[in-house]
Write a protein that holds these residues in place. Structure first.
Motif, mmCIF file in Angstrom:
data_model
loop_
_atom_site.group_PDB
_atom_site.id
_atom_site.type_symbol
_atom_site.label_atom_id
_atom_site.label_comp_id
_atom_site.label_asym_id
_atom_site.label_seq_id
_atom_site.Cartn_x
_atom_site.Cartn_y
_atom_site.Cartn_z
ATOM 1 N N GLY A 196 -54.317 -11.899 97.836
ATOM 2 C CA GLY A 196 -54.665 -13.000 96.955
ATOM 3 C C GLY A 196 -54.932 -12.544 95.535
ATOM 4 N N ALA A 243 -58.216 -20.661 87.296
ATOM 5 C CA ALA A 243 -58.855 -19.971 88.420
ATOM 6 C C ALA A 243 -58.130 -20.267 89.723
ATOM 7 C CB ALA A 243 -60.319 -20.374 88.508
ATOM 8 N N GLU A 244 -57.731 -21.512 89.916
ATOM 9 C CA GLU A 244 -56.951 -21.911 91.086
ATOM 10 C C GLU A 244 -55.512 -22.135 90.633
ATOM 11 O OE1 GLU A 244 -57.854 -22.098 94.246
ATOM 12 O OE2 GLU A 244 -59.893 -21.428 93.766
ATOM 13 N N LEU A 245 -54.610 -21.310 91.117
ATOM 14 C CA LEU A 245 -53.233 -21.389 90.639
ATOM 15 C C LEU A 245 -52.514 -22.606 91.188
ATOM 16 C CD1 LEU A 245 -52.056 -17.667 90.931
ATOM 17 C CD2 LEU A 245 -53.145 -18.829 89.014
ATOM 18 N N ASP A 246 -51.985 -23.419 90.291
ATOM 19 C CA ASP A 246 -51.150 -24.542 90.712
ATOM 20 C C ASP A 246 -49.688 -24.115 90.641
ATOM 21 O OD1 ASP A 246 -50.618 -24.460 87.991
ATOM 22 O OD2 ASP A 246 -51.671 -26.331 87.537
ATOM 23 N N ARG A 294 -47.971 -20.637 89.037
ATOM 24 C CA ARG A 294 -47.200 -19.710 89.868
ATOM 25 C C ARG A 294 -45.801 -19.496 89.296
ATOM 26 N NH1 ARG A 294 -49.931 -18.612 94.491
ATOM 27 N NH2 ARG A 294 -51.650 -20.032 95.003
ATOM 28 N N GLU A 302 -50.674 -12.911 102.436
ATOM 29 C CA GLU A 302 -50.490 -14.160 101.702
ATOM 30 C C GLU A 302 -49.085 -14.734 101.829
ATOM 31 O OE1 GLU A 302 -52.875 -15.880 99.757
ATOM 32 O OE2 GLU A 302 -54.218 -14.535 100.838
#
Length: 373
Positions: free
Chosen positions: A141, A175-178, A182, A221
């Motif tokens: 990750g 912080a949270e990959l959309d 990506r 992952e």
């Protein structure tokens, strides 16, 4: 040594032999594709309560008279079964067992193949949560860790986690990959891996690291990341790779082996002395592991070599790879006859050789060039 299609045991015949075995000895080539295939077959044998042992080695085993000996990705006239890694799924289906879709897909990825026509495997993978999407095929990750230690690509950030982190920081990722984030990471990897010293072949080779299949219920992952770890680990710690393919909890040990392999091979490729000959690109470095040299040769072939065939020569070992089957196992076997204490093994498209560590790299290059004239 790889098995030609004419020599491979048909899936139905292989299944019939395995089903009736009292003990199966599986010997597999030291590659991610072969060890993944062994994991698929081993899990099926475990389901059927057939005792087995798996060894990731080219060296023959001592067997009892009633043992069934199977080789995967190798050729052995004394074996009962010779299987190509990509046939493992068909064999276990003939055994009446559903193959683990994540391990099976990792094996196909490591073999450089896409089983697009296998709708049954695709359905099982979807049921397991596997989903294709944008991004990069890494096992962790932590993207910086994944990029720095991937052996699917060779780029400026390879084997340099701090540089990978700095490169990612330039993208200002959330912080949270959309999906958009990506895609930007994938574009960055594609640009970095195909620029600078990269050859035209890099534009195709880098595709293995892009557009990953995520594995939310798998040990890593992505499918491609799993394949990368298997391929690196079997060359560093074969027992760990076998345990990983069979589903044992060795994730941390496998990731450590993967990182060690990446650090050594990317550094060796950067520091190697090179020479270009007709249809052969030669590198000389200080590695002594045939498995590490095979990865160096593959990375050079895919990202640095202007020639289709690459020879990586180390201390007492060498590896020869090509863009396609080219009789490399036979070439290295012939070259070995001209070198002291030398022996070779492998397949038509990837072969390795060991020899007296006192031999000069130039002598090894000359021996290989002579047999390839």
């Amino acid at each position: 040594m790889s098995v030609s299609p004419a020599e491979q045991t048909p899936a139905a015949d292989a299944a019939a032999t395995l089903r009736e075995a009292t003990f199966v000895r599986l010997r597999v080539h030291g590659s991610g594709a072969a060890v993944a295939a062994a994991g698929v077959v081993g899990r099926a044998l475990r389901t059927l309560d057939v005792p087995f042992r798996i060894r990731a080695t080219d060296d023959p085993d001592t067997v009892a008279n009633d043992d069934v000996v199977a080789v995967i990705g190798l050729s052995d006239a004394d074996a009962d079964l010779e299987l190509d890694p990509t046939d493992a799924v068909s064999v276990v289906r003939e055994l009446g067992v559903d193959p683990d879709p994540v391990v099976a897909l990792a094996g196909f990825h490591a073999a450089g193949e896409t089983p697009d026509d296998d709708t049954e495997l695709a359905g099982a993978a979807a049921d397991a949560g596997v989903e294709a999407g944008p991004g990069v095929a890494v096992p962790t990750g932590d993207l910086a860790d994944g990029l720095a230690h991937s052996t699917l690509v060779h780029a400026p950030f390879s084997a340099d986690r701090e540089r990978a982190q700095a490169t990612l920081a330039e993208l200002s990722l959330p912080a949270e990959l959309d999906a958009d984030a990506r895609r930007r990471v994938a574009s960055l990897v594609a640009i970095d891996a195909t620029g600078g010293e990269a050859t035209a072949r890099a534009a195709t080779a880098v595709e293995r690291a892009l557009g990953p299949e995520t594995t939310p219920n798998g040990p890593f992952e992505t499918v491609g990341g799993f394949a990368d770890v298997l391929d690196a680990t079997v060359r560093e710690s074969p027992g760990t790779a076998v345990a990983l393919a069979l589903g044992h909890d060795v994730r941390d040990a496998a990731l450590d082996a993967w990182r060690d392999h990446a650090q050594a091979t990317h550094a060796a490729l950067r520091e190697a002395t090179t020479g270009r000959y007709e249809r052969l690109y030669a590198l000389s470095c200080d590695l002594s592991s045939p498995g590490r040299l095979a990865t160096v040769a593959r990375l050079a072939r895919d990202f640095r070599s202007p020639e289709p065939t690459v020879l990586a020569v180390g201390v007492g070992a060498a590896a020869l790879v090509s863009t396609g089957p080219a009789g490399l196992d036979e070439d290295l076997a012939a070259a070995a006859s001209d070198l002291p204490d030398a022996s070779a093994t492998g397949s038509p498209s990837e072969a390795t050789m060991t020899f007296d560590s006192a031999a000069e790299p130039s002598d090894v290059v000359a021996a290989v060039r002579e047999v390839r004239r």
